[in-house]
Motif scaffolding. Structure first.
Motif, PDB file in Angstrom:
ATOM      1  N   MET A   1     -12.767   8.996 -12.154  1.00 60.76           N
ATOM      2  CA  MET A   1     -13.339   8.197 -11.255  1.00 60.76           C
ATOM      3  C   MET A   1     -12.560   6.446 -12.273  1.00 60.76           C
ATOM      4  O   MET A   1     -13.018   6.805 -13.167  1.00 60.76           O
ATOM      5  N   PRO A   2     -11.023   6.529 -11.672  1.00 62.47           N
ATOM      6  CA  PRO A   2     -11.315   4.925 -12.261  1.00 62.47           C
ATOM      7  C   PRO A   2     -12.391   3.888 -12.407  1.00 62.47           C
ATOM      8  O   PRO A   2     -13.072   3.549 -11.686  1.00 62.47           O
ATOM      9  N   SER A   3     -11.644   2.852 -12.835  1.00 64.00           N
ATOM     10  CA  SER A   3     -12.734   1.804 -12.764  1.00 64.00           C
ATOM     11  C   SER A   3     -12.530   1.020 -12.360  1.00 64.00           C
ATOM     12  O   SER A   3     -11.361   0.571 -11.490  1.00 64.00           O
ATOM     13  N   TYR A  15      -1.277  -5.338  -1.529  1.00 65.88           N
ATOM     14  CA  TYR A  15       0.955  -5.753  -1.897  1.00 65.88           C
ATOM     15  C   TYR A  15       1.102  -5.117  -0.263  1.00 65.88           C
ATOM     16  O   TYR A  15       1.285  -3.415   0.144  1.00 65.88           O
ATOM     17  N   PRO A  16       1.055  -5.977   0.348  1.00 65.65           N
ATOM     18  CA  PRO A  16       2.296  -5.882   1.638  1.00 65.65           C
ATOM     19  C   PRO A  16       2.709  -5.478   1.769  1.00 65.65           C
ATOM     20  O   PRO A  16       2.891  -4.637   3.125  1.00 65.65           O
ATOM     21  N   ASN A  17       3.821  -5.217   1.216  1.00 64.86           N
ATOM     22  CA  ASN A  17       5.345  -4.624   1.345  1.00 64.86           C
ATOM     23  C   ASN A  17       4.960  -3.228   0.960  1.00 64.86           C
ATOM     24  O   ASN A  17       5.889  -2.118   1.048  1.00 64.86           O
ATOM     25  N   MET A  18       3.696  -2.778   0.196  1.00 58.40           N
ATOM     26  CA  MET A  18       3.556  -1.442  -0.035  1.00 58.40           C
ATOM     27  C   MET A  18       3.105  -0.357   1.068  1.00 58.40           C
ATOM     28  O   MET A  18       2.850  -0.409   2.159  1.00 58.40           O
ATOM     29  N   THR A  19       4.357   1.117   1.391  1.00 62.19           N
ATOM     30  CA  THR A  19       4.761   1.534   2.225  1.00 62.19           C
ATOM     31  C   THR A  19       3.581   2.687   2.450  1.00 62.19           C
ATOM     32  O   THR A  19       2.956   3.058   1.333  1.00 62.19           O
ATOM     33  N   MET A  20       2.763   2.935   3.916  1.00 60.71           N
ATOM     34  CA  MET A  20       1.753   3.956   4.080  1.00 60.71           C
ATOM     35  C   MET A  20       2.070   5.049   2.699  1.00 60.71           C
ATOM     36  O   MET A  20       1.054   5.595   2.093  1.00 60.71           O
ATOM     37  N   THR A  21       3.628   5.616   3.221  1.00 57.78           N
ATOM     38  CA  THR A  21       3.043   7.033   1.835  1.00 57.78           C
ATOM     39  C   THR A  21       2.869   6.734   0.103  1.00 57.78           C
ATOM     40  O   THR A  21       1.917   7.679   0.003  1.00 57.78           O
ATOM     41  N   PHE A  22       3.634   5.698  -0.188  1.00 60.29           N
ATOM     42  CA  PHE A  22       2.920   5.313  -1.238  1.00 60.29           C
ATOM     43  C   PHE A  22       1.173   4.687  -1.567  1.00 60.29           C
ATOM     44  O   PHE A  22       1.074   5.631  -2.617  1.00 60.29           O
ATOM     45  N   ALA A  23       1.030   4.109  -0.662  1.00 62.54           N
ATOM     46  CA  ALA A  23      -0.268   4.168  -0.199  1.00 62.54           C
ATOM     47  C   ALA A  23      -1.517   5.191  -0.929  1.00 62.54           C
ATOM     48  O   ALA A  23      -2.588   5.649  -1.435  1.00 62.54           O
ATOM     49  N   ALA A  24      -0.893   6.169   0.135  1.00 60.97           N
ATOM     50  CA  ALA A  24      -1.445   8.128   0.272  1.00 60.97           C
ATOM     51  C   ALA A  24      -0.809   8.023  -1.345  1.00 60.97           C
ATOM     52  O   ALA A  24      -2.368   9.228  -1.700  1.00 60.97           O
ATOM     53  N   ILE A  25      -0.486   8.784  -2.095  1.00 57.21           N
ATOM     54  CA  ILE A  25      -0.112   8.428  -3.017  1.00 57.21           C
ATOM     55  C   ILE A  25      -0.307   8.434  -4.109  1.00 57.21           C
ATOM     56  O   ILE A  25      -1.669   9.297  -4.408  1.00 57.21           O
ATOM     57  N   LEU A  26      -1.131   6.871  -3.898  1.00 55.84           N
ATOM     58  CA  LEU A  26      -1.804   5.619  -4.760  1.00 55.84           C
ATOM     59  C   LEU A  26      -3.054   6.493  -4.770  1.00 55.84           C
ATOM     60  O   LEU A  26      -4.492   6.989  -5.958  1.00 55.84           O
ATOM     61  N   GLY A  27      -3.474   6.533  -2.924  1.00 52.44           N
ATOM     62  CA  GLY A  27      -5.048   7.136  -3.288  1.00 52.44           C
ATOM     63  C   GLY A  27      -5.128   8.811  -3.146  1.00 52.44           C
ATOM     64  O   GLY A  27      -6.365   8.351  -4.096  1.00 52.44           O
ATOM     65  N   TYR A  28      -4.597   9.821  -3.467  1.00 55.01           N
ATOM     66  CA  TYR A  28      -4.168  10.798  -4.191  1.00 55.01           C
ATOM     67  C   TYR A  28      -4.806  10.485  -5.794  1.00 55.01           C
ATOM     68  O   TYR A  28      -6.142  11.575  -6.159  1.00 55.01           O
ATOM     69  N   VAL A  29      -4.101  10.005  -6.326  1.00 54.42           N
ATOM     70  CA  VAL A  29      -4.341   9.485  -8.303  1.00 54.42           C
ATOM     71  C   VAL A  29      -5.301   9.248  -7.988  1.00 54.42           C
ATOM     72  O   VAL A  29      -6.072   9.821  -9.115  1.00 54.42           O
ATOM     73  N   CYS A  30      -5.923   8.615  -7.196  1.00 56.31           N
ATOM     74  CA  CYS A  30      -7.753   7.443  -7.740  1.00 56.31           C
ATOM     75  C   CYS A  30      -8.079   7.984  -7.259  1.00 56.31           C
ATOM     76  O   CYS A  30      -9.325   7.724  -7.298  1.00 56.31           O
ATOM     77  N   GLU A  32      -8.999   7.649  -3.776  1.00 57.71           N
ATOM     78  CA  GLU A  32      -9.583   6.857  -2.985  1.00 57.71           C
ATOM     79  C   GLU A  32      -8.995   7.426  -0.903  1.00 57.71           C
ATOM     80  O   GLU A  32      -7.831   7.699  -1.480  1.00 57.71           O
ATOM     81  N   GLN A  33      -9.457   6.769   0.079  1.00 55.62           N
ATOM     82  CA  GLN A  33      -9.508   7.495   1.085  1.00 55.62           C
ATOM     83  C   GLN A  33      -8.886   5.469   1.257  1.00 55.62           C
ATOM     84  O   GLN A  33      -9.390   5.610   2.518  1.00 55.62           O
TER      85      GLN A  33
END
Length: 101
Positions: A1-3, A15-30, A32-33
């Motif tokens: 679990m991330p801090s 980060y308003p310019n973050m793509t949904m794809t990258f946000a999904a990858i980041l969510g998987y890493v962390c 988070e949904q």
């Protein structure tokens, strides 16, 4: 679990310019949904990242591994992570994606 401090700094809402794809990858890493559908698994095949998402039968193309790695690094730099947070971020990325930043 991330801090909590790491999650706050890399939260896609910052980060308003973050793509949904990258946000999904980041969510998987962390773990988070942050997007819908939620990524259940990511596989790397021939330097291409593919994801299985909830409710889908076929994998989705997420990007080429070098591009995703660069974006993960850039986010870490832009987020102003402390050395401890950076180590945690790297460990999560290695554990979940099998990528070294």
């Amino acid at each position: 679990m991330p801090s909590p401090s790491l999650l706050e700094k890399i939260d896609p809402d910052r980060y308003p310019n973050m793509t949904m794809t990258f946000a999904a990858i980041l969510g998987y890493v962390c773990g988070e949904q942050w997007t819908q559908p939620v990524i259940l698994d990511i596989d790397i095949v021939d330097d291409v990242m593919l994801a299985m998402s909830k409710g889908q039968m076929l994998p989705n193309f997420l990007g080429e591994v070098p591009d995703v790695r660069v974006n993960l690094r850039r986010l870490g730099m832009a987020a102003g992570l402390t050395p401890e947070e950076w180590a945690e971020y790297q460990a999560l990325t290695e554990e979940r994606l099998h990528l070294t930043l």
